[in-house]
Design a protein around this motif. Structure first.
Motif, mmCIF file in Angstrom:
data_model
loop_
_atom_site.group_PDB
_atom_site.id
_atom_site.type_symbol
_atom_site.label_atom_id
_atom_site.label_comp_id
_atom_site.label_asym_id
_atom_site.label_seq_id
_atom_site.Cartn_x
_atom_site.Cartn_y
_atom_site.Cartn_z
ATOM 1 N N ASN A 36 -5.134 104.035 45.661
ATOM 2 C CA ASN A 36 -6.275 104.546 46.419
ATOM 3 C C ASN A 36 -6.570 103.582 47.565
ATOM 4 O OD1 ASN A 36 -7.091 106.790 44.536
ATOM 5 N ND2 ASN A 36 -7.275 105.055 43.143
ATOM 6 N N ALA A 94 -6.175 107.941 53.609
ATOM 7 C CA ALA A 94 -7.240 107.105 53.049
ATOM 8 C C ALA A 94 -8.238 107.974 52.292
ATOM 9 C CB ALA A 94 -7.944 106.336 54.160
ATOM 10 N N MET A 105 -11.170 106.554 51.179
ATOM 11 C CA MET A 105 -12.467 105.955 51.480
ATOM 12 C C MET A 105 -12.344 105.246 52.822
ATOM 13 S SD MET A 105 -13.944 104.109 48.032
ATOM 14 C CE MET A 105 -12.626 102.920 47.878
ATOM 15 N N PHE A 106 -13.471 104.943 53.438
ATOM 16 C CA PHE A 106 -13.433 104.063 54.591
ATOM 17 C C PHE A 106 -14.654 103.166 54.570
ATOM 18 C CE2 PHE A 106 -15.544 107.843 56.259
ATOM 19 C CZ PHE A 106 -16.543 107.353 57.093
ATOM 20 N N SER A 107 -14.490 101.989 55.155
ATOM 21 C CA SER A 107 -15.584 101.026 55.171
ATOM 22 C C SER A 107 -15.797 100.514 56.582
ATOM 23 C CB SER A 107 -15.303 99.862 54.218
ATOM 24 O OG SER A 107 -14.334 98.993 54.761
ATOM 25 N N ASN A 127 -16.059 110.776 44.997
ATOM 26 C CA ASN A 127 -16.856 109.564 45.222
ATOM 27 C C ASN A 127 -17.077 108.794 43.922
ATOM 28 O OD1 ASN A 127 -17.127 111.073 47.598
ATOM 29 N ND2 ASN A 127 -19.137 110.233 48.014
ATOM 30 N N CYS A 138 -8.654 102.367 50.921
ATOM 31 C CA CYS A 138 -9.860 102.415 51.744
ATOM 32 C C CYS A 138 -9.474 101.845 53.101
ATOM 33 C CB CYS A 138 -10.970 101.580 51.129
ATOM 34 S SG CYS A 138 -12.458 101.474 52.165
ATOM 35 N N GLU A 157 -8.288 97.764 50.166
ATOM 36 C CA GLU A 157 -8.678 98.060 51.545
ATOM 37 C C GLU A 157 -7.628 97.540 52.508
ATOM 38 O OE1 GLU A 157 -11.963 96.350 54.623
ATOM 39 O OE2 GLU A 157 -12.781 97.380 52.863
ATOM 40 N N SER A 166 -18.716 110.770 57.008
ATOM 41 C CA SER A 166 -18.298 110.634 55.620
ATOM 42 C C SER A 166 -18.566 111.933 54.865
ATOM 43 C CB SER A 166 -19.058 109.483 54.958
ATOM 44 O OG SER A 166 -18.909 109.518 53.566
ATOM 45 N N TYR A 176 -11.530 93.777 44.528
ATOM 46 C CA TYR A 176 -11.301 94.665 45.672
ATOM 47 C C TYR A 176 -10.570 93.878 46.766
ATOM 48 C CZ TYR A 176 -12.573 97.857 49.547
ATOM 49 O OH TYR A 176 -12.564 98.713 50.618
ATOM 50 N N ILE A 192 -7.195 100.187 43.658
ATOM 51 C CA ILE A 192 -7.921 100.451 44.909
ATOM 52 C C ILE A 192 -7.850 99.203 45.781
ATOM 53 C CG2 ILE A 192 -10.161 100.947 45.966
ATOM 54 C CD1 ILE A 192 -10.963 102.480 43.515
#
Length: 202
Positions: free
Chosen positions: A62, A82, A84-86, A2, A64, A42, A98, A15, A40
């Motif tokens: 990386n 993945a 991360m996820f949002s 994290n 997300c 998304e 998470s 981002y 990074i």
């Protein structure tokens, strides 16, 4: 993990958010961003085929997974690679999953109350959406004036030339979608990305 990812994002500031139903276009845009220096990014899960894109791109950067609102989506994104996820919203169920699968969750918030609740749930980063519609830079300044301890990432129709203003206002990073990632000129996306990263680090 994290802290490492959030740290990288905090250093990079930019981002990129890819929203494409066509998996081939999504992959091409992701590669153009990576060539521009992005570490990074998304990729919004528009349909099941996007998980294949996440799998490929996660070997280079990386990833997300964006737009996650169900346990199934979160697990599928994690299995695809993945890190991360949002979500466009903040819900405790996403916080639980998470922690369960051990990947960071970037929660969405609109109001100051939602942002505070996300912080209380120990979200490492809170995306404020839709920032432009809410008042833009001034809205971020107002939230952080009252709660300077929040790590926020504004997004929602933000323009590339506004990034520095948001960073100056206290944003940890800035989410950019269509103004950077739309169009078919991949070389232009790469050049624009390089330019933004250089300007941020000046």
């Amino acid at each position: 993990m994290n802290k490492n990812l959030i740290k990288i994002l905090g250093e990079e500031k930019l981002y990129p958010i890819i929203r494409q139903k066509d998996p081939n276009k999504a992959e091409d845009i992701a590669n153009a961003l990576i060539e521009g220096g992005i570490k990074i990014l998304e990729i919004n899960v528009e349909n099941a085929k996007i998980y294949e894109v996440i799998s490929k791109i996660s070997k280079k950067a990386n990833v997300c997974a964006g737009g996650i609102i169900t346990n199934w989506q979160a697990n599928a994104a994690f299995e695809a690679g993945a890190l991360m996820f949002s979500s466009p919203i903040f819900q405790i169920n996403m916080v639980k999953i998470s922690k369960s699968i051990g990947v960071p969750f970037i929660a969405g918030a609109t109001t100051a109350t939602e942002a505070y609740n996300a912080w209380k749930a120990r979200m490492p980063l809170i995306k404020i959406f839709p920032t432009t519609a809410l008042g833009g830079v001034l809205y971020i300044e107002d939230i952080l004036r009252q709660m300077p301890f929040l790590n926020v990432m504004p997004m929602g129709n933000i323009k590339c030339d506004e990034i520095k203003d948001y960073i100056k206002a206290g944003a940890k990073a800035v989410g950019i979608g269509r103004d950077l990632c739309s169009g078919t000129d991949l070389d232009k996306i790469t050049k624009k990305t390089k330019k933004i990263l250089e300007e941020i680090n000046e």
